[in-house]
Each structure stands twice: as structure tokens, then as C-alpha cells.
Scaffold this motif. Structure first.
Motif, PDB file in Angstrom:
ATOM      1  N   LEU A 203      45.955  52.135  28.131  1.00  0.00           N
ATOM      2  CA  LEU A 203      46.250  51.369  29.351  1.00  0.00           C
ATOM      3  C   LEU A 203      44.943  51.023  30.048  1.00  0.00           C
ATOM      4  CD1 LEU A 203      49.331  53.241  30.874  1.00  0.00           C
ATOM      5  CD2 LEU A 203      49.328  50.996  29.774  1.00  0.00           C
ATOM      6  N   ALA A 204      44.983  49.926  30.803  1.00  0.00           N
ATOM      7  CA  ALA A 204      43.813  49.468  31.545  1.00  0.00           C
ATOM      8  C   ALA A 204      44.203  49.249  33.011  1.00  0.00           C
ATOM      9  CB  ALA A 204      43.282  48.176  30.943  1.00  0.00           C
ATOM     10  N   PRO A 205      43.924  50.233  33.869  1.00  0.00           N
ATOM     11  CA  PRO A 205      44.178  50.031  35.295  1.00  0.00           C
ATOM     12  C   PRO A 205      43.320  48.876  35.827  1.00  0.00           C
ATOM     13  CG  PRO A 205      43.830  52.368  34.826  1.00  0.00           C
ATOM     14  CD  PRO A 205      43.440  51.604  33.587  1.00  0.00           C
ATOM     15  N   VAL A 206      43.916  48.024  36.663  1.00  0.00           N
ATOM     16  CA  VAL A 206      43.161  46.931  37.284  1.00  0.00           C
ATOM     17  C   VAL A 206      43.558  46.826  38.754  1.00  0.00           C
ATOM     18  CG1 VAL A 206      42.930  45.534  35.169  1.00  0.00           C
ATOM     19  CG2 VAL A 206      44.894  45.166  36.674  1.00  0.00           C
ATOM     20  N   THR A 207      42.652  46.291  39.564  1.00  0.00           N
ATOM     21  CA  THR A 207      42.979  46.030  40.966  1.00  0.00           C
ATOM     22  C   THR A 207      42.267  44.759  41.421  1.00  0.00           C
ATOM     23  OG1 THR A 207      43.091  46.970  43.198  1.00  0.00           O
ATOM     24  CG2 THR A 207      41.147  47.565  41.900  1.00  0.00           C
ATOM     25  N   PHE A 208      42.951  43.969  42.236  1.00  0.00           N
ATOM     26  CA  PHE A 208      42.425  42.681  42.714  1.00  0.00           C
ATOM     27  C   PHE A 208      42.564  42.602  44.228  1.00  0.00           C
ATOM     28  CE2 PHE A 208      41.795  40.218  38.790  1.00  0.00           C
ATOM     29  CZ  PHE A 208      42.428  41.046  37.874  1.00  0.00           C
ATOM     30  N   SER A 209      41.480  42.213  44.914  1.00  0.00           N
ATOM     31  CA  SER A 209      41.493  42.073  46.373  1.00  0.00           C
ATOM     32  C   SER A 209      42.287  40.822  46.750  1.00  0.00           C
ATOM     33  CB  SER A 209      40.056  41.941  46.888  1.00  0.00           C
ATOM     34  OG  SER A 209      39.546  40.657  46.540  1.00  0.00           O
ATOM     35  N   PRO A 210      42.680  40.704  48.033  1.00  0.00           N
ATOM     36  CA  PRO A 210      43.357  39.475  48.468  1.00  0.00           C
ATOM     37  C   PRO A 210      42.528  38.219  48.148  1.00  0.00           C
ATOM     38  CG  PRO A 210      43.550  41.168  50.156  1.00  0.00           C
ATOM     39  CD  PRO A 210      42.614  41.718  49.110  1.00  0.00           C
ATOM     40  N   ARG A 211      41.187  38.307  48.277  1.00  0.00           N
ATOM     41  CA  ARG A 211      40.324  37.153  47.943  1.00  0.00           C
ATOM     42  C   ARG A 211      40.443  36.766  46.475  1.00  0.00           C
ATOM     43  NH1 ARG A 211      34.816  36.167  49.582  1.00  0.00           N
ATOM     44  NH2 ARG A 211      34.248  37.292  47.714  1.00  0.00           N
ATOM     45  N   ALA A 212      40.485  37.779  45.613  1.00  0.00           N
ATOM     46  CA  ALA A 212      40.615  37.508  44.181  1.00  0.00           C
ATOM     47  C   ALA A 212      41.991  36.917  43.885  1.00  0.00           C
ATOM     48  CB  ALA A 212      40.396  38.797  43.383  1.00  0.00           C
ATOM     49  N   GLN A 213      43.005  37.438  44.573  1.00  0.00           N
ATOM     50  CA  GLN A 213      44.366  36.904  44.385  1.00  0.00           C
ATOM     51  C   GLN A 213      44.434  35.437  44.779  1.00  0.00           C
ATOM     52  OE1 GLN A 213      46.853  40.243  46.179  1.00  0.00           O
ATOM     53  NE2 GLN A 213      48.364  39.058  45.047  1.00  0.00           N
ATOM     54  N   GLU A 214      43.720  35.119  45.865  1.00  0.00           N
ATOM     55  CA  GLU A 214      43.675  33.736  46.338  1.00  0.00           C
ATOM     56  C   GLU A 214      42.999  32.842  45.286  1.00  0.00           C
ATOM     57  OE1 GLU A 214      45.203  32.540  48.701  1.00  0.00           O
ATOM     58  OE2 GLU A 214      44.264  30.598  49.120  1.00  0.00           O
ATOM     59  N   ALA A 215      41.947  33.373  44.681  1.00  0.00           N
ATOM     60  CA  ALA A 215      41.246  32.603  43.637  1.00  0.00           C
ATOM     61  C   ALA A 215      42.170  32.340  42.451  1.00  0.00           C
ATOM     62  CB  ALA A 215      39.991  33.357  43.188  1.00  0.00           C
ATOM     63  N   ILE A 216      43.040  33.290  42.151  1.00  0.00           N
ATOM     64  CA  ILE A 216      43.986  33.089  41.038  1.00  0.00           C
ATOM     65  C   ILE A 216      45.043  32.056  41.446  1.00  0.00           C
ATOM     66  CG2 ILE A 216      45.734  34.180  39.567  1.00  0.00           C
ATOM     67  CD1 ILE A 216      44.164  36.840  39.911  1.00  0.00           C
ATOM     68  N   ARG A 217      45.505  32.179  42.699  1.00  0.00           N
ATOM     69  CA  ARG A 217      46.576  31.298  43.187  1.00  0.00           C
ATOM     70  C   ARG A 217      46.125  29.836  43.249  1.00  0.00           C
ATOM     71  NH1 ARG A 217      48.730  29.282  47.339  1.00  0.00           N
ATOM     72  NH2 ARG A 217      46.997  29.817  48.717  1.00  0.00           N
ATOM     73  N   THR A 218      44.829  29.636  43.531  1.00  0.00           N
ATOM     74  CA  THR A 218      44.338  28.260  43.716  1.00  0.00           C
ATOM     75  C   THR A 218      43.632  27.716  42.467  1.00  0.00           C
ATOM     76  OG1 THR A 218      42.323  29.158  44.717  1.00  0.00           O
ATOM     77  CG2 THR A 218      44.082  28.523  46.219  1.00  0.00           C
ATOM     78  N   ARG A 219      43.881  28.329  41.326  1.00  0.00           N
ATOM     79  CA  ARG A 219      43.294  27.807  40.079  1.00  0.00           C
ATOM     80  C   ARG A 219      43.728  26.360  39.845  1.00  0.00           C
ATOM     81  NH1 ARG A 219      41.935  31.514  35.533  1.00  0.00           N
ATOM     82  NH2 ARG A 219      42.323  29.667  34.284  1.00  0.00           N
ATOM     83  N   LYS A 220      42.831  25.613  39.196  1.00  0.00           N
ATOM     84  CA  LYS A 220      43.171  24.231  38.849  1.00  0.00           C
ATOM     85  C   LYS A 220      43.800  24.177  37.465  1.00  0.00           C
ATOM     86  CE  LYS A 220      39.203  22.577  41.387  1.00  0.00           C
ATOM     87  NZ  LYS A 220      38.485  23.876  41.220  1.00  0.00           N
ATOM     88  N   THR A 221      43.434  25.163  36.623  1.00  0.00           N
ATOM     89  CA  THR A 221      43.928  25.145  35.232  1.00  0.00           C
ATOM     90  C   THR A 221      44.849  26.337  34.991  1.00  0.00           C
ATOM     91  OG1 THR A 221      41.999  26.431  34.572  1.00  0.00           O
ATOM     92  CG2 THR A 221      41.829  24.041  34.356  1.00  0.00           C
TER      93      THR A 221
END
Ligand SMILES: *Cc1c(COP(=O)(O)O)cnc(C)c1O
Length: 370
Positions: A203-221
Motif C-alpha cells: 500500500l502507498a499512503p498519500v495525502t494532498f493539501s487543499p491547494r493540491a486538490q484545487e490543482a487537480i480540480r482545475t486541470r485542463k487535461t
């Protein structure tokens, strides 16, 4: 049944699995959408937040080893053409650069010799000289290929000052030294289960900050990986509980137990145990006249690189440690191949009796060949 030889795992991972985790692995299965299992996943998420030192809602365990965590971070955050500054001072920094470039990133490497940390000044220079905005700055917290303990806070501040996300590889640091995701301003962090968490690989634990989540949400591709697409994985770990892929149920049991073991010992005590025993091992090696590869200020406690003395066959000593004493350690990788041994004191392997066993075995073998 297959008879497993008795080993003490003191290499760069995997480390010895905690007995409570071994027991958890034999728990009967429930379905991966069973309400009892979903409750267990929530527990795992809460425990991961404690161990990562974060309030991030997007915290979960990806199916796959530590490299799957690396892949998850880069495929979700990076789009073709994005500039990424990556600290390369060992094998895992090189791997990050490879993964990022496969995502179409323009990789700007900031290098240091294998055995030295990445200097914040060098990161700053790369950020200033970039031809345009930089999407992310990435470093390895605990470089398992060299034994370097990378300071994070200054590089995190520089990344943010230049509007970049801060990505950290915590595969060997999580559960060994404090990662403190929120305090260090880390936006995306990944780890693995078989280093300091005393759980088998898987398993690979991961964590993303709200800023990183925003970067994922606003992807162009669209995210090019189906398996690691967090927007879909989140619907399984989140409220919706949509089937994405069958969770590795037994591994989630194991991770839950491994994290609970850490919390039961107390995170401060866990870090103190690693620091004290790591320093003891290092002092004992120096007492034997051996040279440690990393300067004291940047030496990891849970992974020690020690130089192979002149005229000693690196691989032969490692083979004899395994065959005659049941001790596994690692050899050097890349430019350190044949030049160092890598000795791990990770998680359940980090015990005084292992320090004594290893140092006396090594002393005896070296006395025979020198
Ligand atoms: C072990 C390790 C990885 C890769 O993890 P796997 O579980 O082997 O895929 C990545 N980064 C670092 C620093 C590691 O020590």
C-alpha cells in the motif's frame, strides 16, 4: 507449507513486520463494500492523518507499493508542459524525475552529490531562472539510496513563495522521523508500508493539501492513468463508496494495525527510538574504524550508509551476514554500488538487540578478512 528461513531484515526495506500486523493479516475477509470494512477505511484515514501530521481530507492508501504513491502524486498533479523542479541526489530523486517526465513535465533537476542534501539556495536559483511559472518543487525526505535526511521547511517556503506546490517523498521517513505535512507546508506526500510502518509492501499512503486538490480540480487535461485517478479513487474512499477496484482488504487490515501500533507506542516515542538506536549503531560502526558516508548533520537514523573498507569484498560480507547470521542488509545503488552497505533500523526492526547482533556479526566477519 513453504518453510521460510529466519531473517532479521536490516536492509533498506522491507523491514520486519510487527507480530500484531502478522496476526491482522490472517483475519477473515469481509467484502470491500461491507459497512464494517468501510468503517475500517475511515479509521485508517484518521490514523494516517495523525502519522502524516495533517488535517488534509484527501488522505488515503493507494493500492500498490511506494512507487505507486509517487506515480499517484505526479499523474494527478502534473499536466503536459508543466515545469517541475526536482531535487536529484540519489536513486529516488532520479525516479521522480523519470515519472514526472513521463507525465509530460519539463523537469528542472537540482542536483547534489549522492550523500549530500539538496541546498535551498540551489532550489531558489532554479525557481528564479525558470522560463515561466513552476508547477511544483519535489524532494525526497529520506533518500534510502544514500542515507540523507533532507531538511524540508526552507524548500517548502521557497516553493510557495514562487507559487509552486511542494511534493515530498516520505516512503522511508513516515513512521521513522517526523514528516509533519502541515507544519512543513507539504502539498502532496506519499509513502509506502514496508519501511518504517512494519507492514508488508503493498500500500502507498498519500495525502494532498487543499491547494493540491484545487490543482487537480482545475486541470485542463484528463488524468492519463485510470488506476491512479484520484477523482475516481476518492469516490470509493469518500462518501459515495463507488466501486473503483477491489481494495486489497487484508493489506488494509495490516495497515490499520501497523498505524495503531505506532499510535499506541506514541509517535514521539517512536521517533526517539529510531533516533537513539540509529545514533548508537552509527557510533558503534565508527568505533570499529568504519567511515559513515553522510555528514552527521544530515544522517538518517533509520538508514545508515557505511563505506566498505579498502580491499573488502562488499557482496561477500553481505552474503555471509545472510547465510551465517540470518541478517539482511543492502548494498549500494547507482554510483554507490560496491562502495557502501546500507543498514536499516526501520519500524519493528529498530530494536537494540538488532543493533548488537549486527555490529557483533560485522565485527567478526571483518576481523576474519582483514
Ligand atoms: C523504497 C522507496 C521508494 C519506492 O518504494 P517501492 O515500495 O519499492 O515501490 C520510493 N522512494 C523512497 C525514498 C524509497 O525508499
Amino acid at each position: 507449507m513453504w518453510q521460510v528461513p529466519t531473517r532479521v531484515l536490516m536492509g533498506p526495506g522491507p523491514s520486519d513486520v510487527h507480530p500484531r500486523v502478522l496476526k491482522a493479516l490472517s483475519t477473515p475477509l469481509v467484502g470491500h463494500l461491507d459497512p464494517a470494512f468501510l468503517a475500517l477505511m475511515n479509521e485508517v484515514r484518521d490514523l494516517l492523518k495523525q502519522v502524516f501530521g495533517t488535517k488534509n481530507e484527501l488522505t488515503l492508501a493507494m493500492s500498490g507499493t511506494g512507487s505507486a504513491g509517487m506515480e499517484t502524486v505526479f499523474v494527478n498533479l502534473i499536466e503536459p508542459g508543466d515545469r517541475v523542479v526536482i531535487g536529484v541526489n540519489g536513486l529516488f530523486g532520479q525516479r521522480m524525475a523519470d515519472v514526472a517526465s513521463r507525465c509530460g513535465a519539463e523537469v528542472i533537476p537540482v542536483t547534489a552529490p549522492w550523500g549530500e542534501p539538496i541546498a535551498p539556495e540551489a532550489v531558489e536559483k532554479a525557481l528564479k531562472q525558470a522560463d515561466g511559472p513552476v508547477k511544483a518543487v519535489a524532494v525526497v525526505h529520506a533518500e534510502t539510496s544514500t542515507g540523507v535526511w533532507q531538511p524540508l521547511a526552507d524548500i517548502g517556503r521557497l516553493a510557495h513563495a514562487h507559487g509552486a506546490l511542494f511534493i515530498v517523498d516520505a516512503v522511508t521517513s513516515l513512521g521513522g522521523v517526523p514528516v509533519e505535512v502541515d507544519k512543513n507546508g507539504i502539498d502532496a506526500c506519499y509513502s509506502g508500508t514496508q519501511k518504517c510502518l512494519s507492514v508488508p509492501p503493498g500500500l502507498a499512503p498519500v495525502t494532498f493539501s487543499p491547494r493540491a486538490q484545487e490543482a487537480i480540480r482545475t486541470r485542463k487535461t484528463k488524468i492519463q492513468s485510470w488506476y491512479f485517478d484520484l477523482s475516481m479513487i476518492q469516490q470509493y474512499w469518500g462518501e459515495e463508496r463507488f466501486y473503483h477496484h477491489t481494495a486489497p482488504i487484508s493489506m488494509i487490515y495490516a495497515l490499520r494495525e501497523g498505524l495503531q501500533v505506532l499510535v499506541d507506542e506514541g509517535l514521539e516515542n517512536v521517533y526517539r527510538r529510531h533516533l537513539e538506536l540509529g545514533r548508537r549503531l552509527q557510533a558503534a560502526l565508527e568505533d570499529m574504524g568504519l567511515v559513515l558516508h553522510v555528514a552527521e548533520a544530515y544522517r538518517l537514523p533509520q538508514l545508515t550508509t557505511v563505506r566498505v573498507p579498502e580491499g573488502v569484498d562488499e557482496a561477500a560480507i553481505r552474503r555471509r551476514l545472510l547465510e551465517e547470521f540470518g541478517i539482511e542488509i543492502g548494498g549500494g545503488l547507482g554510483e554507490l554500488k560496491g562502495k557502501v552497505w546500507r543498514v536499516g533500523l526501520m519500524g519493528y526492526s529498530c530494536q537494540m538487540k538488532n543493533v548488537v547482533l549486527f555490529t557483533s556479526a560485522l565485527r567478526q566477519l571483518l576481523a576474519e578478512v582483514r
